[in-house]
Design a protein around this motif. Structure first.
Motif, short mmCIF file in Angstrom:
data_model
loop_
_atom_site.label_atom_id
_atom_site.label_comp_id
_atom_site.label_asym_id
_atom_site.label_seq_id
_atom_site.Cartn_x
_atom_site.Cartn_y
_atom_site.Cartn_z
N VAL A 111 -1.43 -16.53 -3.48
CA VAL A 111 -1.26 -16.09 -4.87
C VAL A 111 -1.38 -14.57 -4.97
CG1 VAL A 111 -2.28 -16.16 -7.18
CG2 VAL A 111 -1.99 -18.27 -5.88
N ALA A 112 -2.30 -13.98 -4.22
CA ALA A 112 -2.47 -12.52 -4.26
C ALA A 112 -1.18 -11.81 -3.83
CB ALA A 112 -3.63 -12.10 -3.37
N HIS A 113 -0.57 -12.31 -2.76
CA HIS A 113 0.69 -11.74 -2.29
C HIS A 113 1.78 -11.92 -3.33
CE1 HIS A 113 4.36 -11.26 0.11
NE2 HIS A 113 3.63 -10.59 0.99
N TYR A 114 1.84 -13.11 -3.90
CA TYR A 114 2.83 -13.42 -4.94
C TYR A 114 2.68 -12.49 -6.14
CZ TYR A 114 4.04 -15.83 -9.30
OH TYR A 114 4.46 -16.13 -10.56
N LEU A 115 1.45 -12.31 -6.62
CA LEU A 115 1.23 -11.46 -7.79
C LEU A 115 1.55 -10.00 -7.50
CD1 LEU A 115 -2.05 -12.87 -9.40
CD2 LEU A 115 0.32 -13.21 -10.13
N THR A 116 1.23 -9.54 -6.30
CA THR A 116 1.56 -8.16 -5.93
C THR A 116 3.06 -7.95 -5.96
OG1 THR A 116 -0.42 -8.07 -4.53
CG2 THR A 116 1.24 -6.37 -4.19
N ASP A 117 3.79 -8.90 -5.40
CA ASP A 117 5.25 -8.83 -5.42
C ASP A 117 5.78 -8.87 -6.85
OD1 ASP A 117 7.75 -8.64 -4.29
OD2 ASP A 117 7.87 -10.72 -3.65
N LEU A 118 5.17 -9.70 -7.67
CA LEU A 118 5.58 -9.85 -9.06
C LEU A 118 5.34 -8.57 -9.85
CD1 LEU A 118 6.70 -12.35 -10.56
CD2 LEU A 118 4.38 -12.76 -11.40
#
Length: 235
Positions: A111-118
């Protein structure tokens, strides 16, 4: 919680990521998605016993910036890590470009990687809108590079504040169930991090020149948005 259940959670997160980013991502969409994945994460974590949580392995997951210098995203990755109950550090890859490394439970680092990308996508989208605005056109050409970076810095600062607010609301909701997930997860992550024997150090941020007008415009893009995620355990 079985591996299959965790794979299903990861797949739902990745599907949400694709839907949001492929359509171009505004800050409002990014924060709305953050609220949704927080709910998915909390449902997952609350379904586990403390013993099961402590048995889950920790992982590292890196977000590549592709840049060899500081970028505005630096201003909110710590908030992302806090939001996802992860640890984070910055390092250089083999090509000398910076990357952020999230360390924590598998679902959390995903989720952390996903949110950073987002967030990175949202900043690019909103910056594009800013460049097409009348306010931006008033900047002399020689000042527009500074205006761009200042807008992005103001925006990520706004996002960081909102993630902190959202995190506090999540933690309060989870404690109302009679469990403090943060304490359990932090103890697991801290213990696993110690095993890595990393030599991490805190680097003081250097001062940056900004355009106050552009910075405020970036901040206003976030302040105009209300967050009401309704995070909590649902039946």
């Amino acid at each position: 919680m079985t591996t299959a259940d965790l794979d299903k959670l990861t797949a739902r997160i990745q599907a949400l990521r694709a839907k949001t980013i492929d359509n171009g991502c505004t800050e409002e969409e990014a924060l709305s998605a953050a609220a949704k994945v927080a709910e998915l994460l909390d449902r997952h974590d609350l379904s586990l016993s403390d013993v099961e949580l402590r048995a889950e392995p920790c992982q590292q997951l890196a977000f590549e910036t592709g840049r060899k210098k500081r970028i505005p995203l630096d201003g909110c990755v710590s908030a992302v890590a806090e939001f996802c109950d992860c640890k984070i550090w910055r390092e250089k890859n083999g090509a000398g470009a910076f990357r952020y490394v999230f360390f924590g439970l598998r679902a959390d680092v995903t989720v952390a990687h996903y949110l950073t990308d987002l967030i990175d996508s949202a900043v690019r989208t909103e910056l594009g809108n800013f460049k097409n605005s009348r306010d931006y056109q008033r900047f002399p050409h020689k000042e527009r590079h500074l205006a761009n970076s200042s807008f992005a810095l103001g925006m990520v600062a706004s996002i960081a504040d909102k993630l902190h607010t959202l995190k506090c609301a999540r933690d309060d909701a989870n404690r109302s169930t009679g469990r403090d997930l943060v304490l359990v997860k932090n103890s697991v992550v801290e213990a696993e991090l110690a095993k890595l024997d990393l030599k991490l150090r805190t680097v003081r941020s250097s001062r940056r020149f900004i355009s106050p007008e552009a910075y405020d415009a970036g901040g206003a893009a976030g302040e105009a948005l209300a967050i009401n995620p309704g995070i909590g355990r649902k039946g």
